[in-house]
Design an enzyme around this catalytic site. Structure first.
Site, PDB file in Angstrom:
ATOM      1  N   HIS A   1      -8.338   7.304   0.200  1.00 38.15           N
ATOM      2  CA  HIS A   1      -6.902   7.298  -0.019  1.00 38.15           C
ATOM      3  C   HIS A   1      -6.245   6.451   1.061  1.00 38.15           C
ATOM      4  CE1 HIS A   1      -3.304   8.741  -1.853  1.00 38.15           C
ATOM      5  NE2 HIS A   1      -2.875   9.437  -0.807  1.00 38.15           N
TER       6      HIS A   1
ATOM      7  N   ASP B   1       3.404   9.998   2.216  1.00 33.75           N
ATOM      8  CA  ASP B   1       2.463   9.546   1.196  1.00 33.75           C
ATOM      9  C   ASP B   1       3.235   9.152  -0.046  1.00 33.75           C
ATOM     10  OD1 ASP B   1       0.456   8.993  -0.504  1.00 33.75           O
ATOM     11  OD2 ASP B   1      -0.558  10.939  -0.329  1.00 33.75           O
TER      12      ASP B   1
ATOM     13  N   CYS C   1      -2.847   4.060  -4.718  1.00 26.22           N
ATOM     14  CA  CYS C   1      -2.393   4.408  -3.381  1.00 26.22           C
ATOM     15  C   CYS C   1      -2.214   3.204  -2.479  1.00 26.22           C
ATOM     16  CB  CYS C   1      -3.343   5.419  -2.751  1.00 26.22           C
ATOM     17  SG  CYS C   1      -5.059   4.861  -2.680  1.00 26.22           S
TER      18      CYS C   1
END
Lengths: 665, 311
Positions: free
Chosen positions: A459, A475, A415
């Protein structure tokens, strides 16, 4: 081998002390642990072999040296860490002069203090259980010390200690509920600098979240009243990172910007309560996007992140104990839809000069092929999706130009890499963008009715600002690895894979884990999180609300004084000399008079021996004493009891007292 | 006054006569007398030459008792103690020839030198107060008092008496070395044997029997029973002893205390009487759980007598 009789007693005390010390070993320097082990072993051997204990000069020297060593190690003797270290060292040294019961008692008290210190470090349910066991052993050691030294292998002290602790529990409960609670950092002894922080850090460079991801520790729990957000909406915002130096994203420093930002609620709204594990930092977590927050929490208007504030104290209020607060979030709220402040717009478009040239080129190319900004975003995401990008927790290391290398060479990352690269591409195309770090996901605990979010759910994602729509969450990781977002945690590494297999094979284990977590959560909320407001609410329910904390303190003190008085009166009544027999009463009156003249009868001394001793010590009393003893012995033991005997003995006792009094004058 | 005063009047001369022969051991002499009055048997444990035999002989003479001595050796047979049936040619029948045990005071010298078989012959006779040979019972004389001596068991060639047999002895006493001044007197003075020979009986058999009968009649008050029970309880509950005193031990402790009280002319037992006899009665029936440095007797006093308050 025959044991010397004192060894067992010493063993009990040492054992209890070691149990009390064990939780501290993790943060004590190695030399203290070694000294402790050495001292215990040496002292036990000395007792067994009958060695002499070190002389006073040696002990004093050692004490001085130990103090200096602790000071050298910590640069202070103050504070929890240094204090614990000093206490532990002094316990070792005390052991070297432990002979009499009094010394044992001192060791036991040191052990109890260490137990207290243990709780200052951590107040979990498991830790409390451990401390209770330690306290039980310590009290048992204290009870053991007061038994004869040769009374070995007895269970009596341990049973007595258990009973004493059990008797103390209701008292502890009352005090816990009623003693006025003080809010603030008074209790939070360890300061942030002394303790390592956990959770999400202030900056992000490739690799950070991966380390977090391996930790299964809980980060926080969110209790939802009715509706629970679906997994894809479980984005928990912690920090916004805006400054980029080509490799590292850092938080925009300074600036108290607590003016309420422009917020347009939208989408489903959720009311929930978060219990945050201690992080030693002031940042809080909230479901994206928070639209209502309590007084102890403030929303930074530009980043829309939460910080803890303490009224009356400075702005920084690190979370040093589990912290609970209630929020309302709207998952599709619009943040700053109408305008972005100029300085923010500038800052969030900035890229370090000359860095990431290939990324800039790519952004220009994609932007040119897109009709508007949303289309450009879609094009970038499509590029990620098309690959050959790969999601992995073990990406190859990146060199001097991490963004370019990632985008065009390695194309493997997690991420952080994606969020970072995506944000850089956005900025390169002139769209205000920033990195948001927090958590994504959460496992539902059916026993407690909450979402448990672990550190492994950490995250990072991006936010871009589009005119008229405000900050929009994008995202990029979801584009590459949608299952990561849907499942809400990182892919499993080897060890965790095995663990997951274990849970799959024995589903009850998973349930037991959830139940244990729910219990711990109740504990943290009801006991650890018990604060002045809770106390006030409880008192009001008990009808004591009007007292206030001063009144409560006075009432408590008075209550305990009254209870102590009542107990004392009851004890005095229970232990009153119960000599219904007038003969004994007369004899005892003489005994008390003699005792106050320093001639007390030993409990195991017979009346004749007593009489002879008094006659030898005080010839002036010989005659009345002899008469008294004769009459008493005749009536009590020789079967010559007559109704008048008691009166006769009483008369003789009076005569003796009179003689004593005359002499006294 | 009463029977108690009479008893004292009768026994005081005995005590002083024995005192004249065994110097400086009045306490042990009184204990031996109390043991005899309580119809128990006495075990004297000490080194050779401290006057064990003399004490037994002097007791027999002063009380006018018939006296026999059995020297226990490793080859002693039970018949050597209790007697043997011999065929009489003239009458054509077996005649029982009485052994040395048929005396009012039997001195069993160095009882732990004999084999357990010979020991048990004597101990059975002590318990039963009769001897059974070939199906015929022969009653032992009255009074019947055994004084056994034994060397400390760490000496070579001994068969220590087992605990169950130690229990047959009401008291176990030690004589110990005499004080220096008294030892000098002993060295200066006449031969003990001559002194013994000149000792005339001070009591008649009938008188002694009456005194023995008076012991159980000595008054025992309730508080004193409380005290004895408390002592027994202390041996059972305190954890200092391997096992507590048995009910029988409690009975004999009380009996010995009564004898001691009688010896001192008291019509009832006082706690001091119990304390005076306790060590002699109790020490050989108890074993300390952990041996602490110092004299075992001192430990017994500390852990038992000094630990139990007098009611």
């Amino acid at each position: 081998m025959k044991r010397s009789p004192g060894v067992e007693r010493l063993l009990v005390t040492c054992g209890a002390l070691v149990v009390a010390l064990l939780p501290h070993l993790a943060h004590l320097p190695t030399w203290i642990s070694a000294a402790l082990a050495g001292a215990v072993l040496w002292r036990l051997l000395a007792e067994q072999r009958g060695w002499a204990l070190p002389p006073r000069s040696v002990r004093a020297g050692a004490a001085l040296a130990a103090t200096v060593a602790v000071f050298a190690g910590y640069r202070t003797l103050n504070g929890l860490d240094a204090g614990t270290a000093l206490l532990s060292v002094m316990a070792c040294l005390k052991l070297l002069e432990t002979r009499a019961p009094r010394d044992h008692a001192v060791l036991v008290f040191v052990g109890l203090l260490l137990c207290l210190a243990t709780l200052l470090y951590e107040q979990s349910l498991a830790r409390l259980g451990y401390v209770l066991v330690a306290a039980w052993l310590l009290v048992a050691a204290l009870a053991r010390v007061h038994r004869p030294v040769e009374a070995n292998s007895e269970v009596r002290p341990f049973r007595l200690a258990a009973r004493l602790l059990a008797l103390g529990l209701p008292l502890a409960a009352i005090l816990f509920v009623l003693v006025p609670r003080i809010e603030g950092r008074f209790w939070a002894l360890p300061t942030a600098s002394e303790r390592h922080t956990t959770g999400i850090g202030e900056e992000m460079s490739p690799g950070d979240v991966a380390q977090l991801g391996l930790s299964d520790d809980p980060a926080f729990r969110a209790h939802f009243g009715a509706a629970v957000p679906p997994p894809d909406d479980r984005y928990w915002r912690v920090l916004v990172l805006e400054d980029f130096d080509g490799r590292r994203w850092t938080r925009r420093s300074g600036g108290a910007d607590f003016a309420p930002p422009e917020l347009l609620p939208g989408g489903p709204e959720y009311d929930y309560r978060i219990t945050l594990e201690p992080t030693q930092r002031e940042w809080l977590v909230g479901l994206d996007t928070v639209i209502r927050w309590p007084a102890a929490v403030a929303l930074r208007s530009r980043a829309a992140t939460l910080v803890r504030v303490e009224p009356g104290l400075s702005e920084r209020a690190p979370v040093t104990a589990p912290f609970t607060y209630e929020l309302r979030s709207a998952t599709a709220a619009a943040l700053m839809p109408s305008a972005l402040p100029a300085d923010l717009a500038r800052r969030d478009r900035r890229l370090p000069d000359g860095r990431a040239p290939r990324a800039r080129a790519l952004a220009a190319e994609l932007r040119a092929g897109s009709r508007d900004e949303p289309a450009f975003i879609e094009a970038v995401l499509a590029r990620f999706r098309r690959g050959p990008f790969e999601y992995t927790l073990e990406p190859p290391p990146l060199g001097a130009e991490p963004v370019d290398e990632f985008l065009f060479e390695t194309q493997k990352g997690f991420c952080e890499h994606y969020a970072s690269a995506f944000t850089v591409l956005m900025r390169a195309a002139g769209i205000p963008a920033r990195v948001v770090v927090g958590y994504q996901g959460g496992e539902w605990n059916v026993y407690g009715g909450y979402l448990l979010v672990r550190q492994s759910s950490a995250h990072a994602w991006s936010e871009v600002w589009l005119a008229g729509r405000g900050w929009i969450r994008v995202d990029p990781t979801a584009a590459v690895a949608p299952e990561r977002v849907h499942r809400g945690s990182l892919p499993l590494s080897g060890a965790r894979e095995r663990e997951a297999g274990l849970y799959a094979a024995a589903p009850w284990l998973l349930r037991a884990r959830a139940l244990w977590d729910a219990t711990r959560t109740r504990w943290n909320e009801a006991i650890i999180g018990y604060n002045p407001l809770d106390q006030q609410a409880l008192l009001e329910r008990l009808g004591l609300g009007a007292l206030g904390w001063q009144g409560l303190a006075i009432a408590l003190t008075a209550g305990f004084a009254l209870a102590a008085l009542a107990l004392g009166a009851w004890l005095a009544w229970e232990l009153r000399p119960r000599t219904r027999d007038p003969l004994l009463a007369a004899w005892d009156s003489a005994g008390r008079a003699l005792a106050s003249a320093g001639l007390a009868r030993a409990p195991a001394e017979g009346p004749l021996d007593f009489g002879r001793r008094i006659a030898a010590a005080r010839p002036d009393l010989a005659a009345p004493m002899a008469a008294l003893v004769d009459a008493y012995v005749a009536a009590r033991y020789l079967g010559a009891a007559r109704p008048a005997a008691a009166r006769e003995v009483a008369g003789l006792a009076r005569a003796l007292r009179a003689r004593l009094a005359r002499r006294g004058r | 006054m009463s029977a108690a005063a009479d008893a004292r009047r009768a026994l005081d001369p005995v005590v002083s006569a024995l005192n004249g022969i065994i110097l400086g051991k009045e306490r042990q002499i009184r204990l031996a007398l109390a043991c005899l009055l309580a119809r128990g048997h006495l075990l004297i444990e000490d080194l050779p030459g401290v006057g064990k035999t003399t004490l037994a002989q002097a007791l027999a003479r002063a009380l006018g008792l018939s006296y026999q001595r059995v020297q226990f050796t490793s080859d002693l047979l039970p018949a050597d103690v209790i007697g043997v049936s011999v065929y009489d040619r003239t009458s054509g029948r077996f005649e029982f020839h009485r052994g040395p045990v048929f005396a009012q005071l039997v001195l069993a010298d160095e009882v732990n030198r004999a084999t357990p078989k010979a020991q048990s012959a004597l101990l059975e006779a002590m318990e039963e107060r009769q001897v059974t040979v070939d199906g015929h019972s022969h009653a032992l004389p009255e009074p019947f008092f055994v004084v056994a001596t034994q060397n400390p068991s760490y000496q070579l060639g001994t068969y220590p008496l087992p605990e169950s047999q130690l229990d047959r002895f009401l008291m176990r006493i030690e004589l110990g070395y005499p004080a220096a001044a008294l030892e000098r007197e002993l060295l200066r003075g006449r031969d003990r044997r001559e002194l013994l020979a000149s000792l005339a009986p001070l009591l008649e058999a009938e008188q002694l029997r009456a005194l023995q009968a008076a012991v159980p009649a000595v008054h025992v008050a309730d508080p004193l029973l409380d005290y004895v029970q408390a002592l027994v309880r202390q041996t059972r509950d305190s954890g200092h002893f391997q096992s507590g005193l048995s009910p029988r031990a409690a009975i004999v402790l009380l009996r010995a205390s009564q004898a001691w009280a009688l010896l001192h002319g008291r019509p009832g037992v006082v706690p001091e009487d119990v304390q005076a006899v306790a060590r002699a009665v109790v020490a050989h029936r108890l074993e300390l759980r952990s041996a602490v440095d110092g004299a075992p007797g001192a430990d017994l006093d500390r852990l038992l007598l000094e630990a139990v308050p007098v009611p």
